[in-house]
Design a protein around this motif. Structure first.
Motif: not given
Ligand code: MG
Ligand code: ADP
Length: 606
Positions: A36, A40, A86, A100, A105
């Motif tokens: 994760e 990112n 996002k 993501g 996360a």
């Molecule tokens: Mg993420």
């Protein structure tokens, strides 16, 4: 039956508990945290990603990037569940171009650890820091920081002991992280990756975009050199064309499991995809049963054509036109495969009839299967005259026909008379009941294996120092494995010592294998190791022995002198289980007189 209290009223879970439950879907083990956080960083446009872990990621996972950073006033939002920069609306879900999008996360990780995020956004003068412990966020504080983000996750699962119990051994957890980062490094060759585990450097890539160089650091130069490039593109109604790039192994380079079949879809590693089947179909008829290729393939497809929101950890995807994508992948891989490696007439076809220039016991072997270099190979039989039992004394390669009588007493093979060698791969022999075709490689494998194991049982494995110790450089994952197996190797007469990061120095080998390539022996040990293998010690030993013997046994395609053919046959007769190799494949085919007569219509068949 569940032991719940039947009088317990229905209540909403506390936010902490709800959050821990949700976290379980995203954060299963240290490797999921790494995944994760790295995703990112990549989404933030990082050019450099530094990952360090301690205690296999339980004590610490830290990911530092030089991406666009998180503005101070968004820090506390970033760690809230369903907070993401996002996605804006539900329609965006169908054209996702970031890794993501679920905004889960950071919140999940924060609820099961002590997490600190330090970040400075590209356009801000100073940085800020926030700390979250078991889901409780502290205040955002200003700090000096370089541009980018550092996420520090300490004591993962400290507040969820049940989760901790499910973690595997450190080695296994570390290997999962290793495998993950290797794959991301491959998928993003323009990004500089650094991975440190307990202050030791495990992986480092340059970020210069050279994928083959990364392959070399993961699998070793020999493997990287052999990998075939795939580059295919196909128009699609969706607008953006379908593109498949990356590398696949030739048919001669295989593994015993699918773990090295790596597939990325739009920059996302997808472990579970029907496209694996498309790849395997492309190799159809080219690989032996139970063997699998290595691949690092990257599919680019219009984001609208693929649904990545199937699985919380995004490990699965669905395609709108699955059949089309499937057939595109299969055709592209097949084409690359056939373009570079025509179907071998007799695998492995290299050096067929080669090795006829025999000097002493030494054969030149085409090492193509194992990495381009010639592997100097010796029988290992000639030296092995230190055995206690007299019957083993016949090991020596000698021009004199051997007295076979006492062999048969120990052996479940009848007395065989050597007829000769065919195809530089098989021995032909005659027995009291017909014809025997013997696979020289499988037979030699069996012989070496039994000798090694019987020497081991007697705690007497003669070892021979190498004139010049050889340094073997291994990819990080393999190096880890060798580290664990060093004591086993020692028991088998190898003297191997760590020699800097990922490197080992081989100073002595078992006499049985003298003349063989020490690097090949070491690699044989680790190449096919399964991820979660933690068998009992004696199983490990047998497996280690099996691997080394397989790798160092005479190959198909090596011409043998009549003396060597005879020695092979005699040694096989002396084996306890001469009819199969240590891996269970047959060493021989028996055509009985009866079968022959029937086949030739001499006897009333039908
Ligand atoms: Mg993420
Ligand atoms: P998601 O990635 O699904 O959006 P996360 O919980 O992983 O959800 O992250 C939440 C948000 O925090 C992201 O949308 C992003 O805006 C920000 N963020 C997280 N990590 C980073 C990073 N390394 N660099 C910049 N922004 C980040």
């Amino acid at each position: 039956m569940l032991f719940y209290n039947r009088f317990m009223p229905i209540r909403l879970l506390s936010p902490e508990v709800a959050s821990q439950i949700a976290a379980g879907e995203v954060v299963e083990r240290p490797a999921s945290v790494v995944k994760e956080l790295v995703e990112n960083a990549l989404d933030a446009g990082a050019r450099s990603v530094d990952v360090s872990i301690r205690g296999a990621g339980r004590a610490l996972v830290e990911v530092a990037d030089d991406g666009k950073g998180i503005p101070a006033d968004e820090l506390s939002l970033a760690v809230e569940r369903h907070a993401t920069s996002k996605l804006q609306d539900a329609n965006d879900l169908f054209r996702i171009d970031t890794l993501g999008f679920r905004g889960e996360a950071l919140a999940s990780i924060g609820s099961v650890s002590r997490m600190t995020i330090t970040s400075r956004a590209a356009d801000s003068q100073s940085g800020a820091r926030i700390r979250i412990e078991a889901g409780i966020a502290g205040k955002v504080e200003p700090v000096g920081a370089p541009q980018g983000t550092v996420v520090r996750v300490e004591e993962l699962f400290y507040n969820v002991p049940a989760r901790l119990k499910f973690l595997k051994q450190d080695v296994t957890e570390r290997r999962a992280i290793d495998g993950l980062l290797s794959r991301y490094a491959l998928a993003y060759p323009q990004v500089r990756f650094r991975f440190t585990s307990d202050s030791a450097s495990v992986l480092q890539t340059s970020g210069d975009g050279d994928r083959r160089a990364i392959l070399a650091s993961l699998y070793g130069v020999d493997v990287a050199r052999q990998m075939l490039e795939v580059l295919a593109e196909e128009e699609s109604d969706a607008g953006q064309p379908l593109r498949l790039t990356g590398y696949i192994s030739p048919a001669s380079l295989t593994r015993s499991n699918r773990k090295e079949i790596t597939f990325f879809i739009n920059g996302r590693w997808v472990s579970d995809t029907p496209l694996t089947q498309a790849i395997l179909q492309a190799y159809h008829t080219l690989l032996m049963v139970g063997r699998f290729p290595l691949t690092a393939l990257f599919l680019e497809i219009d984001p609208a054509e693929v649904d990545v929101n199937v699985h919380p950890a995004k490990a699965e995807v669905r395609f709108r036109s699955q059949d089309k994508v499937f057939s595109f992948v299969q055709r592209s891989v097949r084409r690359a495969l056939l373009a570079y490696s025509p179907v071998p007439a007799m695998p492995p076809a290299q050096n067929l009839w080669g090795g006829s220039s025999v000097s002493g016991n030494q054969y030149p072997v085409s090492g193509n299967q194992f990495g381009g270099q010639g592997v100097g190979l010796e029988w290992g039989i000639a030296h092995d005259n230190l055995n206690a039992e007299g019957k083993m004394q016949n090991d020596e390669l000698s021009a004199e026909p051997q007295e076979n009588v006492q062999h048969s007493a120990f052996s479940n093979l009848p007395l065989l008379r050597l007829v000769g060698q065919i195809g530089a791969s098989y021995l032909v022999a005659e027995g009291p009941d017909g014809l025997y075709l013997i696979d020289q490689h499988a037979a030699h494998e069996r012989i070496l294996f039994e000798k090694l194991m019987s020497q081991r049982a007697r705690q007497n494995i003669p070892s021979q120092a190498l004139l010049t110790p050889e340094v073997v450089q291994l990819p990080p994952a393999s190096a880890n494995l060798i580290h664990e197996q060093l004591p086993v190797l020692q028991k088998f007469g190898f003297d191997v010592e760590p020699f800097g990061p990922g490197a080992f120095q081989v100073r002595a080998m078992p006499v049985l294998f003298s003349g063989s390539d020490p690097a090949a022996a070491l690699r044989a040990l680790v190449e096919d190791f399964e991820e979660d293998e933690a068998p009992l010690q004696n199983e490990i030993e047998a497996r280690v022995a099996g691997r080394v013997c397989k790798r160092l046994a005479v190959k198909a395609g090596q011409a043998l002198s009549p003396e060597e053919q005879r020695a092979l046959l005699e040694n096989l007769e002396a084996c306890e289980s001469p009819r199969t190799c240590p891996h269970g494949r047959p060493t021989m085919i028996h055509l009985s007189v009866d079968v022959l007569e029937r086949q030739f219509g001499r006897r009333g068949a039908r």
